[in-house]
Design a protein around this motif. Structure first.
Motif, mmCIF file in Angstrom:
data_model
loop_
_atom_site.group_PDB
_atom_site.id
_atom_site.type_symbol
_atom_site.label_atom_id
_atom_site.label_comp_id
_atom_site.label_asym_id
_atom_site.label_seq_id
_atom_site.Cartn_x
_atom_site.Cartn_y
_atom_site.Cartn_z
ATOM 1 N N ARG A 47 0.834 -1.194 0.000
ATOM 2 C CA ARG A 47 0.000 0.000 0.000
ATOM 3 C C ARG A 47 0.868 1.243 0.000
ATOM 4 N NH1 ARG A 47 -4.566 -0.446 4.479
ATOM 5 N NH2 ARG A 47 -5.912 -1.975 3.475
ATOM 6 N N ILE A 48 2.043 1.104 0.633
ATOM 7 C CA ILE A 48 3.057 2.154 0.567
ATOM 8 C C ILE A 48 4.203 1.559 -0.222
ATOM 9 C CG2 ILE A 48 4.817 3.344 1.962
ATOM 10 C CD1 ILE A 48 2.639 3.675 4.087
ATOM 11 N N ASP A 49 4.768 2.371 -1.120
ATOM 12 C CA ASP A 49 5.745 1.799 -2.040
ATOM 13 C C ASP A 49 7.167 1.825 -1.507
ATOM 14 O OD1 ASP A 49 3.814 1.255 -4.156
ATOM 15 O OD2 ASP A 49 3.633 3.427 -4.232
ATOM 16 N N ALA A 50 7.482 2.815 -0.657
ATOM 17 C CA ALA A 50 8.864 2.867 -0.172
ATOM 18 C C ALA A 50 9.016 3.731 1.080
ATOM 19 C CB ALA A 50 9.773 3.414 -1.273
ATOM 20 N N PHE A 51 10.041 3.418 1.843
ATOM 21 C CA PHE A 51 10.480 4.269 2.944
ATOM 22 C C PHE A 51 11.772 4.945 2.497
ATOM 23 C CE2 PHE A 51 8.728 2.902 7.292
ATOM 24 C CZ PHE A 51 7.446 2.744 6.775
ATOM 25 N N VAL A 52 11.916 6.217 2.848
ATOM 26 C CA VAL A 52 13.155 6.905 2.514
ATOM 27 C C VAL A 52 13.682 7.572 3.781
ATOM 28 C CG1 VAL A 52 14.225 8.736 1.151
ATOM 29 C CG2 VAL A 52 12.429 7.328 0.141
ATOM 30 N N ASN A 53 14.983 7.486 3.968
ATOM 31 C CA ASN A 53 15.593 8.164 5.099
ATOM 32 C C ASN A 53 16.827 8.911 4.588
ATOM 33 O OD1 ASN A 53 16.025 8.968 7.701
ATOM 34 N ND2 ASN A 53 17.179 7.123 8.254
ATOM 35 N N ILE A 54 16.898 10.190 4.901
ATOM 36 C CA ILE A 54 18.082 10.954 4.497
ATOM 37 C C ILE A 54 18.777 11.415 5.778
ATOM 38 C CG2 ILE A 54 18.935 12.943 3.195
ATOM 39 C CD1 ILE A 54 16.321 12.883 1.601
ATOM 40 N N GLU A 55 20.040 11.037 5.909
ATOM 41 C CA GLU A 55 20.734 11.482 7.127
ATOM 42 C C GLU A 55 22.137 11.966 6.790
ATOM 43 O OE1 GLU A 55 20.686 8.132 9.761
ATOM 44 O OE2 GLU A 55 21.291 6.763 8.168
ATOM 45 N N ASN A 56 22.629 12.808 7.638
ATOM 46 C CA ASN A 56 23.980 13.323 7.436
ATOM 47 C C ASN A 56 24.912 12.645 8.419
ATOM 48 O OD1 ASN A 56 23.223 15.347 5.439
ATOM 49 N ND2 ASN A 56 22.098 16.258 7.165
ATOM 50 N N LEU A 83 23.686 6.433 -2.004
ATOM 51 C CA LEU A 83 22.357 5.815 -1.994
ATOM 52 C C LEU A 83 22.468 4.373 -1.536
ATOM 53 C CD1 LEU A 83 19.325 5.952 -2.731
ATOM 54 C CD2 LEU A 83 19.961 5.318 -5.061
ATOM 55 N N LYS A 84 21.728 4.043 -0.509
ATOM 56 C CA LYS A 84 21.704 2.664 -0.024
ATOM 57 C C LYS A 84 20.308 2.095 -0.252
ATOM 58 C CE LYS A 84 25.038 2.872 3.750
ATOM 59 N NZ LYS A 84 25.081 3.063 5.208
ATOM 60 N N GLU A 85 20.266 0.898 -0.830
ATOM 61 C CA GLU A 85 18.927 0.340 -1.072
ATOM 62 C C GLU A 85 18.744 -0.962 -0.323
ATOM 63 O OE1 GLU A 85 18.958 -0.565 -5.181
ATOM 64 O OE2 GLU A 85 20.360 1.095 -5.491
ATOM 65 N N THR A 86 17.536 -1.131 0.137
ATOM 66 C CA THR A 86 17.149 -2.448 0.640
ATOM 67 C C THR A 86 15.758 -2.739 0.105
ATOM 68 O OG1 THR A 86 16.410 -1.329 2.625
ATOM 69 C CG2 THR A 86 18.431 -2.600 2.813
ATOM 70 N N GLU A 87 15.477 -4.012 -0.039
ATOM 71 C CA GLU A 87 14.126 -4.380 -0.467
ATOM 72 C C GLU A 87 13.571 -5.360 0.549
ATOM 73 O OE1 GLU A 87 12.011 -5.286 -4.658
ATOM 74 O OE2 GLU A 87 13.496 -6.772 -4.069
ATOM 75 N N ILE A 88 12.387 -5.081 1.073
ATOM 76 C CA ILE A 88 11.814 -6.015 2.047
ATOM 77 C C ILE A 88 10.889 -6.995 1.332
ATOM 78 C CG2 ILE A 88 11.907 -4.256 3.866
ATOM 79 C CD1 ILE A 88 8.712 -4.414 3.640
ATOM 80 N N GLU A 89 10.647 -8.096 2.014
ATOM 81 C CA GLU A 89 9.695 -9.068 1.469
ATOM 82 C C GLU A 89 8.299 -8.478 1.547
ATOM 83 O OE1 GLU A 89 10.122 -12.040 0.109
ATOM 84 O OE2 GLU A 89 12.307 -11.827 0.251
ATOM 85 N N GLY A 90 7.495 -8.811 0.602
ATOM 86 C CA GLY A 90 6.109 -8.331 0.657
ATOM 87 C C GLY A 90 5.294 -9.085 -0.359
ATOM 88 N N ARG A 91 4.009 -9.067 -0.155
ATOM 89 C CA ARG A 91 3.157 -9.743 -1.127
ATOM 90 C C ARG A 91 2.853 -8.771 -2.232
ATOM 91 N NH1 ARG A 91 1.005 -11.750 3.558
ATOM 92 N NH2 ARG A 91 -0.453 -10.036 3.711
ATOM 93 N N ARG A 92 2.803 -9.303 -3.397
ATOM 94 C CA ARG A 92 2.537 -8.447 -4.535
ATOM 95 C C ARG A 92 1.028 -8.239 -4.667
ATOM 96 N NH1 ARG A 92 4.270 -8.975 -10.439
ATOM 97 N NH2 ARG A 92 3.403 -6.995 -11.152
ATOM 98 N N VAL A 137 21.451 8.478 1.670
ATOM 99 C CA VAL A 137 20.029 8.283 1.347
ATOM 100 C C VAL A 137 19.739 6.794 1.403
ATOM 101 C CG1 VAL A 137 18.217 8.612 -0.366
ATOM 102 C CG2 VAL A 137 20.062 10.295 -0.168
ATOM 103 N N SER A 138 18.850 6.383 2.335
ATOM 104 C CA SER A 138 18.492 4.967 2.390
ATOM 105 C C SER A 138 17.112 4.799 1.785
ATOM 106 C CB SER A 138 18.455 4.471 3.825
ATOM 107 O OG SER A 138 19.562 4.963 4.521
ATOM 108 N N LEU A 139 17.026 3.900 0.846
ATOM 109 C CA LEU A 139 15.755 3.622 0.191
ATOM 110 C C LEU A 139 15.328 2.204 0.520
ATOM 111 C CD1 LEU A 139 13.537 4.292 -1.919
ATOM 112 C CD2 LEU A 139 15.110 3.439 -3.659
ATOM 113 N N LYS A 140 14.148 2.073 1.089
ATOM 114 C CA LYS A 140 13.640 0.748 1.430
ATOM 115 C C LYS A 140 12.404 0.484 0.567
ATOM 116 C CE LYS A 140 13.973 -0.243 5.865
ATOM 117 N NZ LYS A 140 13.500 0.110 7.211
ATOM 118 N N GLU A 165 7.484 -2.608 -9.240
ATOM 119 C CA GLU A 165 7.600 -1.640 -10.343
ATOM 120 C C GLU A 165 7.795 -0.230 -9.795
ATOM 121 O OE1 GLU A 165 4.999 -3.665 -10.044
ATOM 122 O OE2 GLU A 165 4.912 -4.969 -11.819
ATOM 123 N N ARG A 166 6.921 0.113 -8.850
ATOM 124 C CA ARG A 166 6.988 1.467 -8.312
ATOM 125 C C ARG A 166 8.291 1.676 -7.545
ATOM 126 N NH1 ARG A 166 0.656 2.702 -7.257
ATOM 127 N NH2 ARG A 166 0.114 1.644 -9.184
ATOM 128 N N GLY A 167 8.703 0.627 -6.873
ATOM 129 C CA GLY A 167 9.956 0.703 -6.137
ATOM 130 C C GLY A 167 11.114 1.013 -7.075
#
Lengths: 253, 364
Positions: free
Chosen positions: B97-106, B154-163, B114-117, B124-126
């Protein structure tokens, strides 16, 4: 229990301004065919529906087989059979299924074919009601009144709209039902029919019963009073001619 | 005289049996309940695609006073969701329902990370989001060519989820609509026709009580609709890959909610049969009840796609809550207790509708 299967005393039915049934009293004897005759709007159907417990009365008393229509509606329904004027049947069902449905509604076990035999419709067991001819529809309608093996059946204008052959065929059926000991209460517009079928008739007009007696007595009384037909009666009627020419065979198959 | 006690249940069941037989022979019942929903599932199942938005959540401690945040906020395809419960948001990420989490830290070293989850539930949206962000990051790094080490990483992670597939949205909506039209149209037509052809009157001539006539007829509609629901769900599952999260339990829960909803919808049918003078008056009145719900109750599009002034209307319709409950059950694996709010609202509708039905229902 009395010999009267129907007892009606001072029956009144009022709609807003109209008095449809205006204080009528009569009895129907066990085992007879009783005809309620009268012009349209005379109150025949209303009276019938009150006896059938389908309509409330304004005042008076009605007993069916000793049971009051006020208190014992369910018991009455179990011992009577009702054929309604122009009533349809559940759509998309075959005749044998309709009989099974009514058997369930009456809580009886019945063999559809046996009942259909009674009205000569066994070969139509897998037809729908709407596919039947007028005469067959009426025969089936009467067939459904017999499902609960009633003591008394009500037939409201059973032959209206039928051709002479189909009418005669239905008369035979009504006579057969009477022969089994079932009391029959019917309404009709046809005097020849009443003369042939009814042991007694009641003539009703404007909500009142004018006279009750056997057809023979009523005719004799009229003749005794000096009545003469304007034209000498012929020994046969046009209907006799019609039947003679076209035969008794019913034409609905 | 035989004095065996009259059994209303037996009378009722014989009517149910008769009604079921009649229904299976009536093409319009089959078409309305089964063929229409399946056609819609087919069409929408293959077309798919609604308006395209990527829903992004910035994590609690994320720095939002930077160029990357502003770029993302100005991007039309990106919808930044704020002020929410983070635990719930994470579970929404799993469901897609939500496509991604983003965290920007210094980082202390002065580097921007930039962490992209993203989630497998919305691949697709991810990946589109990943492209958008890496483009911004690259541009930003190019601007600082004087330093050897890139300033932003840029750091990426992908979590498990149902499509979440289109069918997962479309099928519950179609099932809901099938139940609504079966309840409203089917009931209204049969009772008007039984009344007009004096079949009801002929039934009154038998010892059965009126209420058992209604119960018997309703029971047959219920059985028929459960049967069509089963077909719709199973076809969806085996042919279109409809998601039943907890398998049989989910399937069963869907059917139970469907039955509750159908009982409510039957009430609408009784109301229509009472208001309509004859059979030809049924379609306009019944459409007045079904069509707005068809369009506004989230059958084809999520309610959140509608303009804000329209959403309260959607939120008032009973079909909305059936659709919502069915989707929560099928895709999120919600139990009956989890959708109690939806069920309560449907039941409130039921009370209101049956109160009206009792007033307007006509026997002859």
């Amino acid at each position: 229990m009395t010999d009267n299967i129907i007892e009606v005393k001072d029956l009144v039915k009022k709609y807003d301004t109209l008095t449809a049934v205006d204080g009528i009293s009569f009895n129907v004897r066990d085992g007879e065919v009783f005809g309620l005759l009268g012009p349209n709007g005379a109150g025949k159907t209303t009276t019938l529906e009150i006896m059938e417990t389908l309509r409330d009365k304004t005042s008076g008393e009605v007993f069916i087989n000793g049971l009051s229509v006020d208190k014992d509606q369910s018991e009455i329904k179990q011992i009577i059979g009702i054929q309604l004027q122009a009533a349809g049947f559940y759509p998309n069902l075959y005749l044998n299924e309709l009989i099974e449905l009514f058997a369930g509604l009456y809580n009886v076990n019945t063999d559809p074919d046996e009942l259909l035999d009674l009205v000569d419709l066994r070969e139509k067991r897998n037809s729908k009601f709407k596919e039947l001819s007028g005469g067959q529809k009426q025969r089936f309608s009467i067939c459904t009144t017999l499902i609960n093996d009633p003591k008394l059946i009500f037939l409201d204008e059973p032959t209206t709209g039928l051709d002479p052959q189909a009418r005669r065929n239905l008369w035979e059926l009504i006579k057969r039902i009477k022969a089994k000991g079932t009391t029959i209460m019917l309404t009709t517009h046809y005097m020849d029919e009443a003369e042939i079928l009814c042991d007694r008739v009641g003539i009703i007009d404007h909500g009142k019963i004018i006279t009750i007696d056997s057809p023979d007595n009523l005719i004799d009384d009229l003749v005794r009073s000096g009545f003469e037909r304007p034209k000498q009666v012929k020994l046969a009627s046009l209907e006799d001619v019609f039947i003679n020419l076209t035969g008794h065979t019913i034409r609905d198959a | 005289m035989k004095d065996i006690k009259y059994n209303h249940l037996r009378a009722m069941l014989s009517l149910t049996k008769a009604s079921l037989k009649a229904m299976t022979r009536n093409p319009s019942a089959v078409v309305f309940n089964l063929v229409f929903p399946l056609i819609f599932i087919l069409v929408f199942g293959f077309i798919g695609g609604s308006s395209f938005k990527i829903d992004v959540v910035f994590e609690k401690n994320s720095d939002t006073s930077n160029h990357i945040y502003r770029e993302l906020a100005n991007n039309n395809t990106i919808n930044i969701i704020k002020n929410l419960d983070y635990d719930a948001a994470f579970s929404d990420l799993e469901k897609g329902r939500i496509d991604a989490f983003v965290n920007i830290e210094n980082s202390p070293s002065g580097k921007q990370i930039v962490s992209l989850k993203t989630t497998k539930a919305s691949p697709e949206r991810g990946s589109i989001l990943k492209m958008i962000i890496s483009e911004i990051v690259n541009k930003q790094n190019l601007a600082f060519t004087d330093t050897e080490v890139p300033k932003t990483e840029l750091k990426e992670t992908e979590i498990e989820g149902r499509r979440y597939k289109t069918i997962d949205f479309i099928l519950p909506g179609q099932l809901g609509f099938s139940l609504l039209s079966a309840g409203v149209f089917g009931t209204a037509f049969i009772f008007i026709s039984l009344r007009q052809t004096l079949v009801l009157k002929r039934f009154f001539a038998t010892p059965v009580k009126k209420v058992y006539i209604i119960l018997g007829e309703s029971l047959s509609r219920l059985i028929f609709s459960i049967f069509t629901s089963i077909i719709i769900i199973l076809l969806g599952y085996y042919i279109f890959g409809f998601t039943l999260v907890n398998g049989f339990v989910t399937f069963l829960n869907m059917l139970i909610v469907s039955v509750i909803a159908l009982i409510v919808f039957l009430g609408f049918g009784f109301v229509v049969s009472g208001i309509a003078k004859n059979e030809s008056a049924v379609p306009p009145i019944a459409n007045l009840i079904t069509l707005p719900q068809f369009l506004l109750a989230g059958t084809f599009f999520p309610i959140s796609n509608f303009p804000e002034w329209l959403q309260p209307v959607s939120r008032a319709l009973p079909l909305t809550y059936l659709n919502e409950a069915l989707r929560k059950i099928s895709f999120e694996g919600a139990g009956l207790f989890d959708v109690w709010k939806d069920i309560i609202i449907m039941l409130i509708w039921g009370v209101v509708v049956y109160a009206i039905a009792v007033k307007v229902f006509k026997w002859e």
